[in-house]
Design a protein around this motif. Sequence first.
Motif, short mmCIF file in Angstrom:
data_model
loop_
_atom_site.label_atom_id
_atom_site.label_comp_id
_atom_site.label_asym_id
_atom_site.label_seq_id
_atom_site.Cartn_x
_atom_site.Cartn_y
_atom_site.Cartn_z
N UNK A 161 11.72 1.34 -32.24
CA UNK A 161 10.66 0.85 -31.37
C UNK A 161 9.52 0.20 -32.14
N UNK A 162 9.36 0.55 -33.42
CA UNK A 162 8.35 -0.12 -34.24
C UNK A 162 8.74 -1.59 -34.40
N UNK A 163 7.76 -2.48 -34.25
CA UNK A 163 8.07 -3.91 -34.27
C UNK A 163 8.77 -4.34 -35.54
N UNK A 164 8.26 -3.93 -36.70
CA UNK A 164 8.87 -4.35 -37.96
C UNK A 164 10.29 -3.82 -38.10
N UNK A 165 10.52 -2.59 -37.65
CA UNK A 165 11.87 -2.01 -37.72
C UNK A 165 12.84 -2.80 -36.84
N UNK A 166 12.38 -3.17 -35.64
CA UNK A 166 13.23 -3.93 -34.72
C UNK A 166 13.55 -5.30 -35.30
N UNK A 167 12.56 -5.97 -35.88
CA UNK A 167 12.77 -7.29 -36.46
C UNK A 167 13.82 -7.23 -37.56
N UNK A 168 13.71 -6.22 -38.44
CA UNK A 168 14.63 -6.08 -39.56
C UNK A 168 16.04 -5.72 -39.09
N UNK A 169 16.15 -4.70 -38.26
CA UNK A 169 17.46 -4.20 -37.86
C UNK A 169 18.21 -5.19 -36.96
N UNK A 170 17.50 -5.86 -36.08
CA UNK A 170 18.15 -6.77 -35.13
C UNK A 170 18.14 -8.22 -35.62
#
Length: 377
Positions: free
Chosen positions: A337-346
Amino acid sequence: MATYNLNYDKLTVQRERFAHPDGLGNVISQKILAESLRRDSESRLDLNVTLNDILFITAQNRSSGPLTREEMAETARQLLRQAGYSPQNGYDPEAREIRVDFKGQSPDIDHSVSNGGAGDTIVKHGYATSENALFMPLEYLLLKEMAYKLDSAFRNKEIKGLAPDGKLNLVLALEDGKPSYAAEVVVAAQHYADADLNSFRDDITQKVILPALGNFYDSNRTRITINGAERFEHGSPLIDTGVKGKKDPSFLYGDRVHQTGGSIFGKDFGKVDVHASILARHIAKSLVAQGVVKDYIEVRLGYKIGSGQPMVLDFEASGSTLDRIGLDELVRKNFPLDRDDAVSELRLNDPNLVLLTATEGWFGNDQFPWEKIRTLH
């Protein structure tokens, strides 16, 4: 098979052809964004495109290697050619004046995004349904296939007189809560002056509509209208001003799902319109595919400027095995749900994926990382 919203007895959807002025505005914005990300994966870009006699591109941009105005203009011109516009159909790419104006990103927004926060405050929606293997609204998939077939017929010159502009609409009738037949098919297809309308309409019916509908065509009940105003010789942005983002639902889910916030096109991952829309779909699809939700779910996901964590996480579901509190706990435990985590993973800043969304739409294609089904614990 999903249970449909029984407040309706018909489902509707619209789709633009590749060369439709609004759809072309989306494609141009995604192409410029993709090229910017190839030079700098941390590019920040918010593009607007308007097509008429003059084509306007405006942007807020922050990049270590930004495209020049001339490169942006040539990118747009290339896509006009690719769309099939020419002097013959009244919109000559070589003669178009293209104006480009871009400014730097606001230092305040830059500060927010650079520190892991969202670049805006918006709530977006993600959706999934168990009614087919792609977990997408059926009416959307049927019309997407029909639009592809029409554009393919244009590129391959399979329908005499077919020109580039146009759009399509579908009304899918429900009986006993399930899709039964196509009640209405409406096609607006631009043609050249020498086209014979009778054979033109017959070709579109036989080569495009019937193959796309399959068993949902009912010879007694399906009404087909092709160019209801008779002649459609005059198309292109000269006749219908195109604006990027005006037809977002056509490239997301269609009309069945709530649409809020701004356009998803032409924007970097720091914009909530992008990362919240994609993450909400990823959550919804995984919950349905893993059997947590039996019928359908719409996920509401919102972020506020300056924060990388969601300010809104909510659900509307049919056939859920968990209540709202249970769904909330499951999602927070399993999804980035963290924006940076979503950007990296997806891989939201992958230029190849950005470019693919311009023609494929955003959802229902397993080439996208966000369409992979997540293992839940």
